[in-house]
Design a protein around this motif. Structure first.
Motif, PDB file in Angstrom:
ATOM      1  N   CYS A   1       0.863  -1.172   0.000  1.00 36.30           N
ATOM      2  CA  CYS A   1       0.000   0.000   0.000  1.00 36.30           C
ATOM      3  C   CYS A   1       0.903   1.227   0.000  1.00 36.30           C
ATOM      4  N   ALA A   2       0.889   1.943  -1.109  1.00 35.54           N
ATOM      5  CA  ALA A   2       1.709   3.136  -1.242  1.00 35.54           C
ATOM      6  C   ALA A   2       0.878   4.361  -0.896  1.00 35.54           C
ATOM      7  N   ALA A   3       1.425   5.190  -0.038  1.00 38.41           N
ATOM      8  CA  ALA A   3       0.732   6.396   0.387  1.00 38.41           C
ATOM      9  C   ALA A   3       1.357   7.629  -0.243  1.00 38.41           C
ATOM     10  N   SER A   4       0.517   8.544  -0.636  1.00 37.69           N
ATOM     11  CA  SER A   4       1.001   9.842  -1.112  1.00 37.69           C
ATOM     12  C   SER A   4       0.449  10.913  -0.196  1.00 37.69           C
ATOM     13  N   GLY A   5       1.231  11.923   0.037  1.00 39.40           N
ATOM     14  CA  GLY A   5       0.835  12.953   0.975  1.00 39.40           C
ATOM     15  C   GLY A   5       1.858  13.062   2.080  1.00 39.40           C
TER      16      GLY A   5
ATOM     17  N   MET B   1      -1.108   2.655  10.508  1.00 40.94           N
ATOM     18  CA  MET B   1      -1.546   2.033   9.266  1.00 40.94           C
ATOM     19  C   MET B   1      -2.150   0.671   9.556  1.00 40.94           C
ATOM     20  N   ALA B   2      -3.093   0.282   8.714  1.00 42.34           N
ATOM     21  CA  ALA B   2      -3.773  -0.984   8.958  1.00 42.34           C
ATOM     22  C   ALA B   2      -4.251  -1.608   7.658  1.00 42.34           C
ATOM     23  N   TRP B   3      -4.545  -2.877   7.757  1.00 41.85           N
ATOM     24  CA  TRP B   3      -5.208  -3.615   6.687  1.00 41.85           C
ATOM     25  C   TRP B   3      -6.543  -4.134   7.219  1.00 41.85           C
ATOM     26  N   PHE B   4      -7.554  -4.005   6.388  1.00 43.37           N
ATOM     27  CA  PHE B   4      -8.865  -4.573   6.637  1.00 43.37           C
ATOM     28  C   PHE B   4      -9.213  -5.448   5.440  1.00 43.37           C
TER      29      PHE B   4
ATOM     30  N   THR C   1     -10.164 -15.312   1.319  1.00 43.03           N
ATOM     31  CA  THR C   1     -10.648 -14.644   0.114  1.00 43.03           C
ATOM     32  C   THR C   1     -11.460 -13.410   0.483  1.00 43.03           C
ATOM     33  N   ALA C   2     -11.062 -12.265  -0.061  1.00 37.08           N
ATOM     34  CA  ALA C   2     -11.709 -11.001   0.273  1.00 37.08           C
ATOM     35  C   ALA C   2     -11.062  -9.883  -0.541  1.00 37.08           C
ATOM     36  N   VAL C   3     -11.699  -8.725  -0.482  1.00 40.28           N
ATOM     37  CA  VAL C   3     -11.049  -7.499  -0.940  1.00 40.28           C
ATOM     38  C   VAL C   3     -10.297  -6.936   0.259  1.00 40.28           C
ATOM     39  N   TYR C   4      -9.025  -6.677   0.063  1.00 38.42           N
ATOM     40  CA  TYR C   4      -8.161  -6.175   1.137  1.00 38.42           C
ATOM     41  C   TYR C   4      -7.972  -4.666   0.970  1.00 38.42           C
ATOM     42  N   TYR C   5      -8.208  -3.947   2.060  1.00 39.75           N
ATOM     43  CA  TYR C   5      -8.120  -2.496   2.050  1.00 39.75           C
ATOM     44  C   TYR C   5      -7.022  -2.017   2.988  1.00 39.75           C
ATOM     45  N   CYS C   6      -6.313  -1.029   2.531  1.00 40.18           N
ATOM     46  CA  CYS C   6      -5.338  -0.329   3.340  1.00 40.18           C
ATOM     47  C   CYS C   6      -6.036   0.870   3.988  1.00 40.18           C
ATOM     48  N   ALA C   7      -5.663   1.191   5.217  1.00 38.51           N
ATOM     49  CA  ALA C   7      -6.277   2.317   5.914  1.00 38.51           C
ATOM     50  C   ALA C   7      -5.237   3.068   6.725  1.00 38.51           C
ATOM     51  N   ALA C   8      -5.501   4.357   6.921  1.00 35.18           N
ATOM     52  CA  ALA C   8      -4.590   5.206   7.674  1.00 35.18           C
ATOM     53  C   ALA C   8      -5.356   6.038   8.690  1.00 35.18           C
ATOM     54  N   LYS C   9      -4.766   6.167   9.864  1.00 32.55           N
ATOM     55  CA  LYS C   9      -5.386   6.995  10.901  1.00 32.55           C
ATOM     56  C   LYS C   9      -4.322   7.854  11.569  1.00 32.55           C
ATOM     57  N   ARG C  10      -4.568   9.140  11.576  1.00 30.65           N
ATOM     58  CA  ARG C  10      -3.654  10.054  12.252  1.00 30.65           C
ATOM     59  C   ARG C  10      -4.107  10.175  13.697  1.00 30.65           C
TER      60      ARG C  10
ATOM     61  N   TYR D   1      -8.438   7.598   6.238  1.00 29.58           N
ATOM     62  CA  TYR D   1      -8.318   7.378   4.801  1.00 29.58           C
ATOM     63  C   TYR D   1      -8.361   5.884   4.496  1.00 29.58           C
ATOM     64  N   TRP D   2      -8.893   5.590   3.303  1.00 33.78           N
ATOM     65  CA  TRP D   2      -8.994   4.209   2.813  1.00 33.78           C
ATOM     66  C   TRP D   2      -8.436   4.130   1.391  1.00 33.78           C
TER      67      TRP D   2
END
Length: 122
Positions: free
Chosen positions: A22-26, A34-37, A91-100, A111-112
């Protein structure tokens, strides 16, 4: 504003390994927990793993503990999820997430990413 872009998903067989990125810009990537769901068809999105700002602390769901490893490279603004011994139920869709946050938590991420499909099937 942070944008998250996942990559690395695909179709694998049970017992295989797969790595997600998961590449983050900003700015200020190192200030985010950071997390994965993941979300399987017909199910609610669920927590998979989280990592603290400098990578010193991690947490993972019981269902993946010992098989999945989360890591990060702040110099590259990237978080990773290494998945071993994959099972069909992964099996799933994997999402990256960010929390400040100043606490080690990923409740209500700020952010997702758009998600990447992981399918484990023979």
């Amino acid at each position: 504003q942070v944008q998250l872009v996942e990559s690395g998903g695909g179709l694998v067989q049970p017992g295989d390994s797969l790595g997600l990125s998961c590449a983050a810009s900003g700015p200020n990537f190192s200030s985010y927990v950071m997390a994965w769901f993941r979300q399987a068809p017909g199910k609610e999105r669920e927590f998979v793993a989280a990592i603290s700002w400098n990578g010193g602390r991690t947490n993972s769901a019981a269902s993946v503990k010992g098989r999945f490893t989360i890591s990060r490279d702040n110099a590259k603004s990237t978080v990773y999820l290494q998945m071993n011994s994959l099972k069909p139920e992964d099996t799933a869709v994997y999402y990256c997430a960010a929390k400040r946050t100043t606490y080690f938590t990923v409740a209500s991420p700020d952010y997702w990413g758009q998600g990447t499909q992981v399918t484990v099937s023979s």
